[in-house]
Design a protein around this motif. Sequence first.
Motif, mmCIF file in Angstrom:
data_model
loop_
_atom_site.group_PDB
_atom_site.id
_atom_site.type_symbol
_atom_site.label_atom_id
_atom_site.label_comp_id
_atom_site.label_asym_id
_atom_site.label_seq_id
_atom_site.Cartn_x
_atom_site.Cartn_y
_atom_site.Cartn_z
ATOM 1 N N PRO A 69 -7.728 -9.167 -2.059
ATOM 2 C CA PRO A 69 -7.397 -7.781 -2.406
ATOM 3 C C PRO A 69 -7.936 -6.766 -1.405
ATOM 4 O O PRO A 69 -9.054 -6.905 -0.897
ATOM 5 N N VAL A 70 -7.111 -5.771 -1.131
ATOM 6 C CA VAL A 70 -7.515 -4.595 -0.363
ATOM 7 C C VAL A 70 -7.373 -3.408 -1.308
ATOM 8 O O VAL A 70 -6.252 -3.084 -1.727
ATOM 9 N N LEU A 71 -8.476 -2.797 -1.673
ATOM 10 C CA LEU A 71 -8.466 -1.750 -2.693
ATOM 11 C C LEU A 71 -7.970 -0.430 -2.106
ATOM 12 O O LEU A 71 -8.391 -0.020 -1.029
ATOM 13 N N VAL A 72 -7.078 0.233 -2.859
ATOM 14 C CA VAL A 72 -6.490 1.497 -2.419
ATOM 15 C C VAL A 72 -6.615 2.516 -3.546
ATOM 16 O O VAL A 72 -6.450 2.181 -4.725
ATOM 17 N N SER B 143 3.701 9.161 -12.485
ATOM 18 C CA SER B 143 4.274 10.212 -11.649
ATOM 19 C C SER B 143 4.067 9.973 -10.161
ATOM 20 O O SER B 143 4.801 10.519 -9.339
ATOM 21 N N ALA B 144 3.089 9.145 -9.792
ATOM 22 C CA ALA B 144 2.824 8.866 -8.376
ATOM 23 C C ALA B 144 3.448 7.562 -7.912
ATOM 24 O O ALA B 144 3.372 7.225 -6.720
ATOM 25 N N ARG B 145 4.075 6.826 -8.812
ATOM 26 C CA ARG B 145 4.469 5.453 -8.508
ATOM 27 C C ARG B 145 5.688 5.343 -7.610
ATOM 28 O O ARG B 145 5.701 4.537 -6.674
ATOM 29 N N VAL B 146 6.712 6.120 -7.865
ATOM 30 C CA VAL B 146 7.980 5.942 -7.157
ATOM 31 C C VAL B 146 7.805 6.143 -5.660
ATOM 32 O O VAL B 146 8.274 5.325 -4.846
ATOM 33 N N GLU B 147 7.148 7.211 -5.269
ATOM 34 C CA GLU B 147 6.971 7.489 -3.843
ATOM 35 C C GLU B 147 6.208 6.361 -3.153
ATOM 36 O O GLU B 147 6.573 5.926 -2.053
ATOM 37 N N ALA B 148 5.155 5.867 -3.800
ATOM 38 C CA ALA B 148 4.367 4.791 -3.210
ATOM 39 C C ALA B 148 5.173 3.503 -3.104
ATOM 40 O O ALA B 148 5.091 2.784 -2.090
ATOM 41 N N LEU B 149 5.939 3.187 -4.134
ATOM 42 C CA LEU B 149 6.753 1.974 -4.088
ATOM 43 C C LEU B 149 7.816 2.059 -2.995
ATOM 44 O O LEU B 149 8.084 1.067 -2.297
ATOM 45 N N LYS B 150 8.410 3.225 -2.815
ATOM 46 C CA LYS B 150 9.402 3.397 -1.745
ATOM 47 C C LYS B 150 8.761 3.160 -0.384
ATOM 48 O O LYS B 150 9.347 2.508 0.497
ATOM 49 N N LYS B 151 7.562 3.685 -0.187
ATOM 50 C CA LYS B 151 6.863 3.478 1.083
ATOM 51 C C LYS B 151 6.594 1.995 1.318
ATOM 52 O O LYS B 151 6.754 1.492 2.435
ATOM 53 N N ALA B 152 6.188 1.307 0.261
ATOM 54 C CA ALA B 152 5.889 -0.118 0.394
ATOM 55 C C ALA B 152 7.149 -0.920 0.707
ATOM 56 O O ALA B 152 7.126 -1.858 1.521
ATOM 57 N N ILE B 153 8.258 -0.559 0.066
ATOM 58 C CA ILE B 153 9.522 -1.238 0.342
ATOM 59 C C ILE B 153 9.943 -0.994 1.783
ATOM 60 O O ILE B 153 10.367 -1.917 2.496
ATOM 61 N N ASP B 154 9.819 0.252 2.227
ATOM 62 C CA ASP B 154 10.171 0.583 3.612
ATOM 63 C C ASP B 154 9.315 -0.203 4.602
ATOM 64 O O ASP B 154 9.769 -0.546 5.700
ATOM 65 N N ALA B 155 8.080 -0.494 4.195
ATOM 66 C CA ALA B 155 7.173 -1.239 5.073
ATOM 67 C C ALA B 155 7.405 -2.748 4.995
ATOM 68 O O ALA B 155 6.730 -3.516 5.698
ATOM 69 N N ASP C 87 -6.227 5.665 2.506
ATOM 70 C CA ASP C 87 -5.064 5.957 3.343
ATOM 71 C C ASP C 87 -3.984 4.900 3.078
ATOM 72 O O ASP C 87 -3.948 3.838 3.721
ATOM 73 N N LEU C 88 -3.112 5.190 2.124
ATOM 74 C CA LEU C 88 -2.071 4.230 1.764
ATOM 75 C C LEU C 88 -1.152 3.945 2.939
ATOM 76 O O LEU C 88 -0.767 2.782 3.161
ATOM 77 N N ASP C 89 -0.786 4.957 3.697
ATOM 78 C CA ASP C 89 0.123 4.754 4.828
ATOM 79 C C ASP C 89 -0.459 3.759 5.829
ATOM 80 O O ASP C 89 0.254 2.898 6.351
ATOM 81 N N ALA C 90 -1.750 3.894 6.104
ATOM 82 C CA ALA C 90 -2.383 2.984 7.056
ATOM 83 C C ALA C 90 -2.411 1.554 6.524
ATOM 84 O O ALA C 90 -2.192 0.596 7.277
ATOM 85 N N VAL C 91 -2.671 1.412 5.235
ATOM 86 C CA VAL C 91 -2.693 0.078 4.637
ATOM 87 C C VAL C 91 -1.311 -0.559 4.710
ATOM 88 O O VAL C 91 -1.173 -1.746 5.056
ATOM 89 N N LEU C 92 -0.273 0.214 4.409
ATOM 90 C CA LEU C 92 1.078 -0.327 4.443
ATOM 91 C C LEU C 92 1.539 -0.626 5.864
ATOM 92 O O LEU C 92 2.423 -1.473 6.067
#
Length: 383
Positions: free
Chosen positions: A48-51, A93-105, A73-78
């Motif tokens: 695990p890498v904690l974010v 409320s914060a989930r969709v944006e983060a999931l989209k970033k992860a999918i893009d990565a 820094d979620l962007d750096a982790v992804l």
Amino acid sequence: MTRRTVRIAMNGVTGRMGYRQHLLRSVLAIREQGGVDLGGGEVLWPEPVLVGRRDHALKEIAERHGLTEWSTDLDAVLADDTIDVYFDAQVTSARVEALKKAIDAGKHIYTEKPTATDLEGALQLARLARTAGIKHGVVQDKIFLPGLLKLKRLIDGGFFGEILSVRGEFGYWVFEGDWQDAQRPSWNYRSEDGGGIAVDMFPHWEYVLHELFGRVLSVQAHITTHIPRRWDEQGKPYAATADDAAYGIFELDGGAVAQINSSWAVRVNRDELVEFQVDGVHGSAVAGLRNCRVQHRSATPKPVWNPDLPVTESFRDQWQEVPDNTEFDNGFKAQWELFLRHVVLDEPYQWDLLAGARGVQLAELGLRSSAEGRRFDVPELTL
């Protein structure tokens, strides 16, 4: 044994659910057992890498459990090519944006529910994941609980015959926060922050009903806010803009009817915090988180209504306990292991983002049903 490492970015582990169930009792528990046995002398080892947003809280959790990697820094982790899986247990409320970033990565996705705040957002995530060719899963922990696993055993064994109805009771009293601290976070009671018991629990009821009894065909609901004023973590009063009770009636494929009450404003007079009673022609069962009791038709007594005489029999004593017959693991951990095997071995896995979207759909239609005083059909979702 050869160790096959899977690095997991875990976002939201400073929250109650993310820490207790997903980090402590799932990922760290898998490490404590020596990993997931993949066969052939190979084990899967989750790293695990904690974010999160609070560096000091992440550091404290990492040091407590001997972990070395955390980041705000979620962007750096992804952007790290060594990260295989992104897990999300943030507020909705914060989930969709983060999931989209992860999918893009290009990361595989495992996420808590609801996956989005509306159906279109949930379906968009499923489409993006399919286009990206990544593996994706949604936490659907209730079906891995011992009580519901015993219930499924009864269903698969034909115990009930034709199933007629399902009645569910879930909930407990969540203190308002004025004279006793609330045992749930204040955002749960603010609709602007993604709170509300309907968006929280209807996704659970969708997959429980779907998996055990049949697809939900229609919904009729009454959803309300019983406690309009609460106090937050700093002891300040606030308006509870989100619902704290949802009463739903669901028509199921196959003809059974389910009635499920969900409330954070109810005092518990049952054996467990959630219980489902299933009535069939040949027998009935009451299942909770861990236990399950049955009454077969051959052992069903014949009560007679007579309000003039006191009850002389204990109805609860007329039921038989279903034995464990196996060792049950933590439900969250069991699903984590299945998803990780899906990632590394491509084993079948059905609880994906489309399944998550069905839960969002049911919550959305339930809220609409309550607002308009109507029953709504639940269309089958496709991508």
